[in-house]
Design a protein around this motif. Structure first.
Motif, PDB file in Angstrom:
ATOM      1  N   LEU A 252       1.460  -1.068   0.127  1.00 48.55           N
ATOM      2  CA  LEU A 252      -0.098   0.402   0.267  1.00 48.55           C
ATOM      3  C   LEU A 252       0.654   1.559  -0.311  1.00 48.55           C
ATOM      4  O   LEU A 252       0.746   1.999  -0.665  1.00 48.55           O
ATOM      5  N   ALA A 253       2.116   1.069   0.557  1.00 50.39           N
ATOM      6  CA  ALA A 253       2.821   2.524   0.635  1.00 50.39           C
ATOM      7  C   ALA A 253       3.543   2.796  -0.759  1.00 50.39           C
ATOM      8  O   ALA A 253       3.926   3.717  -1.072  1.00 50.39           O
ATOM      9  N   VAL A 257       2.924   6.323  -3.845  1.00 52.71           N
ATOM     10  CA  VAL A 257       3.960   6.665  -3.913  1.00 52.71           C
ATOM     11  C   VAL A 257       3.992   6.159  -5.949  1.00 52.71           C
ATOM     12  O   VAL A 257       4.322   7.078  -6.533  1.00 52.71           O
ATOM     13  N   ASP A 258       3.904   5.071  -6.505  1.00 57.65           N
ATOM     14  CA  ASP A 258       3.850   5.263  -7.632  1.00 57.65           C
ATOM     15  C   ASP A 258       2.866   5.432  -8.073  1.00 57.65           C
ATOM     16  O   ASP A 258       2.573   5.801  -9.079  1.00 57.65           O
ATOM     17  N   SER A 259       1.446   6.013  -7.744  1.00 58.31           N
ATOM     18  CA  SER A 259       0.796   6.396  -8.314  1.00 58.31           C
ATOM     19  C   SER A 259       0.164   7.835  -8.704  1.00 58.31           C
ATOM     20  O   SER A 259      -0.585   8.440  -8.668  1.00 58.31           O
ATOM     21  N   GLY A 260       1.571   8.431  -7.952  1.00 56.68           N
ATOM     22  CA  GLY A 260       1.807   9.995  -8.080  1.00 56.68           C
ATOM     23  C   GLY A 260       1.208  10.268  -6.769  1.00 56.68           C
ATOM     24  O   GLY A 260       0.554  11.855  -6.861  1.00 56.68           O
ATOM     25  N   GLY A 261       0.491  10.068  -5.687  1.00 62.41           N
ATOM     26  CA  GLY A 261      -0.208  10.200  -4.544  1.00 62.41           C
ATOM     27  C   GLY A 261      -1.460  10.602  -5.017  1.00 62.41           C
ATOM     28  O   GLY A 261      -2.391  11.214  -4.345  1.00 62.41           O
ATOM     29  N   ASP A 262      -2.111   9.192  -5.178  1.00 63.02           N
ATOM     30  CA  ASP A 262      -3.529   9.710  -6.004  1.00 63.02           C
ATOM     31  C   ASP A 262      -4.013   9.222  -4.788  1.00 63.02           C
ATOM     32  O   ASP A 262      -4.292   7.683  -4.790  1.00 63.02           O
ATOM     33  N   PRO A 263      -4.860   9.122  -4.143  1.00 64.50           N
ATOM     34  CA  PRO A 263      -6.449   9.098  -3.793  1.00 64.50           C
ATOM     35  C   PRO A 263      -6.649   7.648  -4.011  1.00 64.50           C
ATOM     36  O   PRO A 263      -7.271   6.533  -2.983  1.00 64.50           O
ATOM     37  N   GLY A 264      -6.652   8.476  -5.182  1.00 64.82           N
ATOM     38  CA  GLY A 264      -8.188   6.659  -5.886  1.00 64.82           C
ATOM     39  C   GLY A 264      -7.353   4.995  -5.575  1.00 64.82           C
ATOM     40  O   GLY A 264      -8.306   4.523  -5.313  1.00 64.82           O
ATOM     41  N   ALA A 265      -6.305   5.626  -6.242  1.00 65.94           N
ATOM     42  CA  ALA A 265      -5.109   4.169  -5.710  1.00 65.94           C
ATOM     43  C   ALA A 265      -5.757   3.938  -4.703  1.00 65.94           C
ATOM     44  O   ALA A 265      -5.991   2.472  -4.068  1.00 65.94           O
ATOM     45  N   ARG A 342       2.713  15.090   0.549  1.00 62.04           N
ATOM     46  CA  ARG A 342       2.516  16.153  -0.779  1.00 62.04           C
ATOM     47  C   ARG A 342       3.581  15.668  -1.679  1.00 62.04           C
ATOM     48  O   ARG A 342       4.020  15.609  -3.246  1.00 62.04           O
ATOM     49  N   ASP A 343       4.840  16.233  -0.895  1.00 66.86           N
ATOM     50  CA  ASP A 343       6.345  16.168  -1.623  1.00 66.86           C
ATOM     51  C   ASP A 343       6.772  15.001  -2.051  1.00 66.86           C
ATOM     52  O   ASP A 343       7.167  14.807  -3.061  1.00 66.86           O
ATOM     53  N   THR A 344       7.313  13.912  -0.972  1.00 66.22           N
ATOM     54  CA  THR A 344       7.056  11.957  -1.570  1.00 66.22           C
ATOM     55  C   THR A 344       6.445  11.507  -1.375  1.00 66.22           C
ATOM     56  O   THR A 344       6.842   9.992  -2.518  1.00 66.22           O
ATOM     57  N   GLY A 345       4.762  11.714  -1.718  1.00 67.11           N
ATOM     58  CA  GLY A 345       4.001  10.944  -1.522  1.00 67.11           C
ATOM     59  C   GLY A 345       3.671   9.224  -0.646  1.00 67.11           C
ATOM     60  O   GLY A 345       3.606   8.318  -0.853  1.00 67.11           O
ATOM     61  N   ASP A 438      -2.759  19.568   6.655  1.00 60.19           N
ATOM     62  CA  ASP A 438      -1.155  20.040   6.201  1.00 60.19           C
ATOM     63  C   ASP A 438       0.315  19.737   6.328  1.00 60.19           C
ATOM     64  O   ASP A 438       0.690  19.923   5.443  1.00 60.19           O
ATOM     65  N   LEU A 439      -0.177  18.509   6.685  1.00 58.52           N
ATOM     66  CA  LEU A 439       0.723  17.117   5.906  1.00 58.52           C
ATOM     67  C   LEU A 439       0.602  16.799   4.827  1.00 58.52           C
ATOM     68  O   LEU A 439       1.710  16.019   4.447  1.00 58.52           O
ATOM     69  N   GLY A 440      -0.912  16.688   4.346  1.00 60.73           N
ATOM     70  CA  GLY A 440      -0.594  15.553   3.617  1.00 60.73           C
ATOM     71  C   GLY A 440      -2.018  16.007   2.715  1.00 60.73           C
ATOM     72  O   GLY A 440      -2.801  16.624   2.845  1.00 60.73           O
ATOM     73  N   ASP A 441      -2.668  15.359   1.590  1.00 60.54           N
ATOM     74  CA  ASP A 441      -3.705  14.966   0.742  1.00 60.54           C
ATOM     75  C   ASP A 441      -4.932  14.149   1.634  1.00 60.54           C
ATOM     76  O   ASP A 441      -3.677  12.637   1.467  1.00 60.54           O
ATOM     77  N   VAL A 442      -5.478  14.141   2.480  1.00 59.87           N
ATOM     78  CA  VAL A 442      -6.012  13.176   3.307  1.00 59.87           C
ATOM     79  C   VAL A 442      -7.097  11.996   2.073  1.00 59.87           C
ATOM     80  O   VAL A 442      -7.979  12.461   1.027  1.00 59.87           O
TER      81      VAL A 442
END
Length: 463
Positions: A252-253, A257-265, A342-345, A438-442
């Motif tokens: 899952l981790a 990263v591979d999805s570019g931070g896509d929540p849908g994944a 956001r920066d690292t996924g 503030d830390l990322g995309d929920v």
């Protein structure tokens, strides 16, 4: 007020004497159009009709000279030449008294005057007593201004960062918990202050370079410490579960990263089955809804569900070592926010403990709604430790290697610290809340709720 000639003149003007301004009103020289007026038209009184607005008397040569002398003598007022009194009294008017000569007042608080007063010089013909009084007044006002500016500066310095000092960002916080190439890019002063606010529940650096081994995690049936105080595994094994989680968590981790931070994944890893959220410790009786939605879901992988349950249990078990006593109740620790940096996924969960402190007129005079009723959580210094962060291992973008192990850390938001000053919004200072946005995309909320009646029965709800 002073009029700029030419202006409406309804009297014959006599040139002023060298030493005084004279005006004699003569009734017989007024034109017939003003005989019915009660007040002579002036720029401050509007004409009675639009037609009268365009009427102007032709000035004789003597009147022109008089106007020129008025303009050249600023000490004469237009009231000395234009009589605004009612018409019936104009014939009775006599020569007005000589105009009062007005001189501009000296600027008492000019820079030159203040400087000379401070040097002890006498600036006017007044007596020494008035000069000393003025000097004392200026010195007293200057001392008050200096005292106020100094107190304001000290107050601002105590509540904010020193001028010119770099400010910490959520990205800096996450970078320090990542690989060395990212942590080394953080400002050294910021890094030093942030590290002083990290209280690790699991050591930050693994004791050895652990490699990911098969799915040995799936062979362990019990993932939670015993409630009676006994341990089902050694402390080292618990640390390894944080540093290098089971394979489903690692997958899952890497997916994040591979999805570019896509929540849908991450959403696609959830089981579509809907699970209604039952009553939690009498929450329905007081009309309290703890979850974002009245239903939840599970991950398709049961190992994922069990691992997130383990995190809640592990936090409660190890928090007392840093002075934080928690309980898995609907007032304290029951939820976290699954997010992607956001920066690292990088995948992570921000847990919020002490969610509903008890209302108290002195310590916590805030009404937080229905869910606060009946709370036994005391507002004290332990509120500084209510933000707990779990980060999954960070996979590499270039290959299948891993750049950083997992992290489980409490973020100290004590007043005066850099997290309190730079990362927590000012309106949330009192409750010490670091916001997940503030830390990322929920992605989702992870809730661990006690749905049992008499015997505790904890269930996971992904909302």
């Amino acid at each position: 007020m002073r009029l700029s000639p030419p202006f409406p003149v309804n009297t014959r003007l006599k040139p002023p004497c060298p030493h005084r301004c004279e005006a004699r009103a003569t009734c017989h020289l007024f034109r017939s159009e003003f005989l019915f007026c009660f007040c002579l038209p002036t720029p401050l009184s509007l004409p009675r009709s639009l037609k009268a607005q365009h009427r102007r008397l032709d000035l004789s040569e003597s009147e022109g000279r008089a106007i020129a002398q008025i303009s050249a003598n600023p000490e004469c007022r237009y009231q000395d030449f234009v009589n605004p009194r009612p018409l019936p009294r104009i014939c009775k008017l006599r020569t007005p008294p000589p105009p009062r000569v007005c001189k501009p007042n000296a600027n008492v608080f000019s820079k030159e005057r203040i400087a000379r007063v401070l040097n002890g010089e006498i600036l006017s013909h007044s007596n020494s007593q008035s000069s000393l009084s003025l000097q004392f007044t200026i010195l007293f006002s200057l001392s008050l201004s200096a005292a106020y500016s100094i107190s304001s500066s000290l107050k601002s310095l105590s509540l904010s960062a020193p001028s010119g000092a770099p400010k910490a960002t959520p990205s800096d916080l996450l970078s320090l918990l990542g690989p060395k190439r990212r942590s080394s890019a953080v400002n050294p002063l910021v890094a030093q202050e942030l590290k002083s606010c990290f209280k690790f529940l699991v050591p930050f650096t693994p004791n050895r370079n652990e490699t990911v081994r098969g799915s040995w995690f799936s062979h362990r049936r019990s993932l939670r410490p015993d409630r009676n105080g006994g341990r089902t595994r050694r402390e080292e094994e618990e640390n390894e579960l944080v540093w290098w989680p089971p394979r489903p968590v690692l997958e899952l981790a890497r997916l994040a990263v591979d999805s570019g931070g896509d929540p849908g994944a991450i959403h696609r890893a959830l089981d579509p089955t809907i699970i209604p959220v039952p009553d939690v410790e009498g929450s329905e009786e007081v009309r309290c809804q703890l979850t974002r939605t009245p239903y939840g879901r599970h991950f398709i992988s049961e190992e994922l569900n069990s691992y997130f349950e383990l995190l809640f249990e592990l936090i409660v078990a190890r928090a007392p070592a840093i002075g934080l006593n928690l309980s898995l109740t609907r007032y304290d620790l029951f939820h976290g926010h699954l997010l992607i940096a956001r920066d690292t996924g990088r995948l992570g969960i921000l847990f919020h403990a002490k969610e509903y402190p008890a209302f108290d007129k002195k310590t916590f005079p805030y009404n937080m709604g229905y869910c606060q009723r009946g709370s036994n959580v005391t507002y004290d210094d332990s509120m500084n430790l209510r933000n707990i962060l779990w980060l999954a291992p960070l996979p590499s973008n270039s290959n299948k290697a891993w750049e950083a192990p997992g992290v489980l850390v409490v973020l100290d938001a004590r007043p005066g610290g850099i997290i309190y000053r730079d990362i927590i919004p000012e309106y949330a200072n009192f409750v010490r809340t670091i916001y997940e946005d503030d830390l990322g995309d929920v992605i989702v909320d992870v809730n661990y709720l006690n749905v049992g009646d008499e015997v505790p029965n904890y269930k996971l709800f992904i909302c």
